[in-house]
Design a protein around this motif. Sequence first.
Motif, PDB file in Angstrom:
ATOM      1  N   ASP A   1       0.808  -1.220   0.000  1.00  0.00           N
ATOM      2  CA  ASP A   1       0.000   0.000   0.000  1.00  0.00           C
ATOM      3  C   ASP A   1       0.843   1.273   0.000  1.00  0.00           C
ATOM      4  O   ASP A   1       0.338   2.350  -0.330  1.00  0.00           O
ATOM      5  N   ILE A   2       2.090   1.156   0.377  1.00  0.00           N
ATOM      6  CA  ILE A   2       2.929   2.346   0.522  1.00  0.00           C
ATOM      7  C   ILE A   2       3.072   3.083  -0.804  1.00  0.00           C
ATOM      8  O   ILE A   2       2.956   4.310  -0.866  1.00  0.00           O
ATOM      9  N   ILE A   3       3.293   2.344  -1.876  1.00  0.00           N
ATOM     10  CA  ILE A   3       3.490   2.979  -3.185  1.00  0.00           C
ATOM     11  C   ILE A   3       2.223   3.710  -3.618  1.00  0.00           C
ATOM     12  O   ILE A   3       2.279   4.781  -4.233  1.00  0.00           O
ATOM     13  N   ASP A   4       1.055   3.145  -3.263  1.00  0.00           N
ATOM     14  CA  ASP A   4      -0.197   3.834  -3.583  1.00  0.00           C
ATOM     15  C   ASP A   4      -0.313   5.128  -2.777  1.00  0.00           C
ATOM     16  O   ASP A   4      -0.733   6.167  -3.310  1.00  0.00           O
ATOM     17  N   GLY A   5       0.052   5.066  -1.497  1.00  0.00           N
ATOM     18  CA  GLY A   5       0.006   6.263  -0.663  1.00  0.00           C
ATOM     19  C   GLY A   5       0.874   7.376  -1.220  1.00  0.00           C
ATOM     20  O   GLY A   5       0.481   8.553  -1.211  1.00  0.00           O
ATOM     21  N   ILE A   6       2.029   7.026  -1.724  1.00  0.00           N
ATOM     22  CA  ILE A   6       2.925   8.016  -2.327  1.00  0.00           C
ATOM     23  C   ILE A   6       2.304   8.576  -3.603  1.00  0.00           C
ATOM     24  O   ILE A   6       2.314   9.793  -3.837  1.00  0.00           O
TER      25      ILE A   6
ATOM     26  N   MET B   1      -0.288  11.159  -3.160  1.00  0.00           N
ATOM     27  CA  MET B   1       0.222  12.477  -2.749  1.00  0.00           C
ATOM     28  C   MET B   1       0.974  13.178  -3.875  1.00  0.00           C
ATOM     29  O   MET B   1       1.331  14.352  -3.740  1.00  0.00           O
ATOM     30  N   ASN B   2       1.229  12.472  -4.980  1.00  0.00           N
ATOM     31  CA  ASN B   2       2.015  13.047  -6.087  1.00  0.00           C
ATOM     32  C   ASN B   2       1.278  13.120  -7.411  1.00  0.00           C
ATOM     33  O   ASN B   2       1.467  14.064  -8.175  1.00  0.00           O
ATOM     34  N   GLU B   3       0.472  12.112  -7.708  1.00  0.00           N
ATOM     35  CA  GLU B   3      -0.147  12.008  -9.030  1.00  0.00           C
ATOM     36  C   GLU B   3      -1.672  12.008  -8.953  1.00  0.00           C
ATOM     37  O   GLU B   3      -2.319  12.880  -9.533  1.00  0.00           O
ATOM     38  N   GLU B   4      -2.206  11.034  -8.260  1.00  0.00           N
ATOM     39  CA  GLU B   4      -3.668  10.880  -8.147  1.00  0.00           C
ATOM     40  C   GLU B   4      -4.134  11.706  -6.942  1.00  0.00           C
ATOM     41  O   GLU B   4      -4.327  11.199  -5.841  1.00  0.00           O
ATOM     42  N   ILE B   5      -4.275  13.024  -7.152  1.00  0.00           N
ATOM     43  CA  ILE B   5      -4.466  13.927  -6.007  1.00  0.00           C
ATOM     44  C   ILE B   5      -5.834  14.623  -5.985  1.00  0.00           C
ATOM     45  O   ILE B   5      -6.091  15.447  -5.102  1.00  0.00           O
TER      46      ILE B   5
ATOM     47  N   PHE C   1       5.163  17.341   1.012  1.00  0.00           N
ATOM     48  CA  PHE C   1       5.229  15.886   1.039  1.00  0.00           C
ATOM     49  C   PHE C   1       6.640  15.391   0.732  1.00  0.00           C
ATOM     50  O   PHE C   1       7.269  15.823  -0.227  1.00  0.00           O
ATOM     51  N   ASP C   2       7.130  14.488   1.570  1.00  0.00           N
ATOM     52  CA  ASP C   2       8.454  13.883   1.413  1.00  0.00           C
ATOM     53  C   ASP C   2       8.256  12.375   1.293  1.00  0.00           C
ATOM     54  O   ASP C   2       7.933  11.706   2.281  1.00  0.00           O
ATOM     55  N   ALA C   3       8.439  11.843   0.098  1.00  0.00           N
ATOM     56  CA  ALA C   3       8.162  10.429  -0.152  1.00  0.00           C
ATOM     57  C   ALA C   3       9.039   9.517   0.698  1.00  0.00           C
ATOM     58  O   ALA C   3       8.575   8.476   1.186  1.00  0.00           O
ATOM     59  N   GLU C   4      10.295   9.891   0.901  1.00  0.00           N
ATOM     60  CA  GLU C   4      11.192   9.044   1.692  1.00  0.00           C
ATOM     61  C   GLU C   4      10.742   8.970   3.155  1.00  0.00           C
ATOM     62  O   GLU C   4      10.706   7.887   3.754  1.00  0.00           O
ATOM     63  N   LYS C   5      10.375  10.119   3.729  1.00  0.00           N
ATOM     64  CA  LYS C   5       9.882  10.121   5.112  1.00  0.00           C
ATOM     65  C   LYS C   5       8.574   9.351   5.231  1.00  0.00           C
ATOM     66  O   LYS C   5       8.340   8.633   6.212  1.00  0.00           O
TER      67      LYS C   5
END
Length: 199
Positions: free
Chosen positions: A17-22, A25-29, A47-51
């Motif tokens: 699910d992590i990749i979807d969460g990212i 926050m970046n593409e599907e917003i 938003f900081d994808a690494e954090k």
Amino acid sequence: MNIVYKDIIIRDYKEEDIIDGIRWMNEEIAWHEWDAPWESEEDLNNFDAEKYYQKAMEKLKDKKDDSEFRRRFEIDTKYGIHIGRVNSYLNDEEYNWKSASQGGCLHTLGIDICESAYWHKGYGTQAFIAFIQYHLSREIVDIYTETWSGNYPMIAMARKIGFEECNRERNLRVIRGNSYDGLTFKLNIKKFEEFLCNY
């Protein structure tokens, strides 16, 4: 824990699910325009994808057994497509967010269907019903939801399944130059049960 209801599954968070969460926050917003849009610009800009990834991995280490109460589930379609999430938090009797130790006692439910291709197809209603039934199964009968007066899809869904407005804060939010009220709804369980008989 997995709960199946009609065409959806609400389930525990998993690493995939992590990749979807990212991406949410970046593409599907587009979903940010409905869920607390007064916060979204700052959230998206900072938003900081690494954090986010690190924090999500830490959360996954805190495994729960099925007897523990869940405040959050992810939403999948019955075909396993991850489309959003439901969550709950506590408010005090004046409808302000508070932890249990601070006097929070009103279970308040929220939902995000983050995949816009799955809007207006009934998935949100089904997921919210499943989440309500989960709370009722834990003998939580005072159930609330909150939104703002411009979130017409959420208001329509809440009223349809048996929520009734119980509090309104006039002109609480300014969004895209317009003032909106803050709304709190309480579930009328009798109306909810009547809705389910015909759903």
